[in-house]
Scaffold this active site. Sequence first.
Site, mmCIF file in Angstrom:
data_model
loop_
_atom_site.group_PDB
_atom_site.id
_atom_site.type_symbol
_atom_site.label_atom_id
_atom_site.label_comp_id
_atom_site.label_asym_id
_atom_site.label_seq_id
_atom_site.Cartn_x
_atom_site.Cartn_y
_atom_site.Cartn_z
ATOM 1 N N TYR A 61 9.945 -3.712 -10.316
ATOM 2 C CA TYR A 61 8.853 -3.585 -11.287
ATOM 3 C C TYR A 61 8.697 -4.868 -12.100
ATOM 4 O O TYR A 61 7.617 -5.460 -12.148
ATOM 5 C CB TYR A 61 9.147 -2.397 -12.197
ATOM 6 C CG TYR A 61 8.063 -2.092 -13.214
ATOM 7 C CD1 TYR A 61 6.878 -1.476 -12.821
ATOM 8 C CD2 TYR A 61 8.236 -2.393 -14.574
ATOM 9 C CE1 TYR A 61 5.889 -1.176 -13.757
ATOM 10 C CE2 TYR A 61 7.252 -2.097 -15.499
ATOM 11 C CZ TYR A 61 6.083 -1.485 -15.099
ATOM 12 O OH TYR A 61 5.108 -1.187 -16.027
ATOM 13 N N LYS A 96 -12.786 -13.030 -7.304
ATOM 14 C CA LYS A 96 -13.239 -14.379 -6.926
ATOM 15 C C LYS A 96 -14.545 -14.288 -6.138
ATOM 16 O O LYS A 96 -15.501 -15.012 -6.398
ATOM 17 C CB LYS A 96 -12.134 -15.026 -6.074
ATOM 18 C CG LYS A 96 -12.460 -16.410 -5.564
ATOM 19 C CD LYS A 96 -11.327 -16.910 -4.679
ATOM 20 C CE LYS A 96 -11.804 -18.038 -3.790
ATOM 21 N NZ LYS A 96 -10.815 -18.374 -2.762
#
Length: 315
Positions: free
Chosen positions: A144, A104
């Site tokens: 995970y 960003k």
Amino acid sequence: MKRILVTGGAGFIGSHLCDRLIKEGNDVICLDNYFTGSKRNIEHLLSHPYFELVRHDVIQPYFAEVDQIYNLACPASPIHYQYNPIKTTKTSVMGAINMLGLAKRIKARVLQASTSEVYGDPEIHPQTEDYWGNVNPIGIRSCYDEGKRCAETLFMDYHKQNQVDIKIMRIFNTYGPNMHPNDGRVVSNFIMQALKDKDITIYGDGSQSRSFQYVDDLVEGAIRMMNSPKDFIGPVNIGNPNEFTILELAQKVIELTQSKSKIIHQELPMDDPLQRQPDISLAKEKLNNWEPKIQLEEGLTKTISYFSKLIKSEY
Ligand code: NAD
Ligand code: UDP
């Protein structure tokens, strides 16, 4: 020449990606904390003027001026990601936040290495990208699976809220040279066992299936995804649709290594998905007819040759 950051670049897939990006004339920063990766995987690149190695943990912010970020940092083998499950979730979630924040700020494009595990133990077959998955949020694979699912959410929200230029690919079981020999994943386990004439350990009856993709096909898909038009953000499945049972894989490895190994059966781990096969229509349509080129026998032969040299070098 592009400036490219690869997190998890010293790992199995990351090292192949760094190789390819350097070959194509890019300026590459490889970032890794060496939890499962190894300097040996990228040793040959260390003297290259456009290759830079950084020891860093993605759960901490990192800053560099780059054009593209491939976010691969995360242990991928069940043994390794279950070793410290809290750290695994932190790596996926905080790693995603840090890389999205970086993208960003510097207006870079960022690609997330997501996984077929977001589909969990799938109720539809083959899996298409619009399937939401069947995932246990509190099991041994959750650190995970849910970490990767949350990372996808963060990618989408940074895109919607902050117009970050994102890409998400869902990788299906991938294998090849540079996998860690004690990684615990099925292809490396079976090849190491077969080359040493040790018992081949099938978990359960071996009827569960996976679709195995050779690493070069994945790297090609990842680079095409990264460089696809801005409005195609995914998620996109990147895998080989040729599906095999684990028993068939064991037999193939024994045949190709001419091993004396016997097949033995061990307990099936909790929440082990029964079947997995990617529907790759979207990748074909959006990524210039991308499809895997290397089928199981050819890919296994190359991988066996790698592990065989590795074993010899140990003596
Ligand atoms: P790998 O374990 O070989 O590579 C992961 C790399 O990330 C290693 O070099 C490791 O040291 C590094 N790493 C881990 N935690 C880190 C952290 N906190 N900070 C910095 N570096 C860190 O695994 P791989 O198979 O190369 O997987 C690469 C990526 O692809 C992972 O994100 C994985 O989830 C994804 N993926 C892989 C497969 C597969 O079949 N190989 C399938 C689906 C998704
Ligand atoms: N597996 C096996 N023997 C092994 C390692 C794995 O039978 O020595 C099985 C495992 O239970 C699973 C499949 O092989 O059904 C693929 O396992 P892997 O850990 O490679 O990947 P994942 O389960 O994440 O797809």
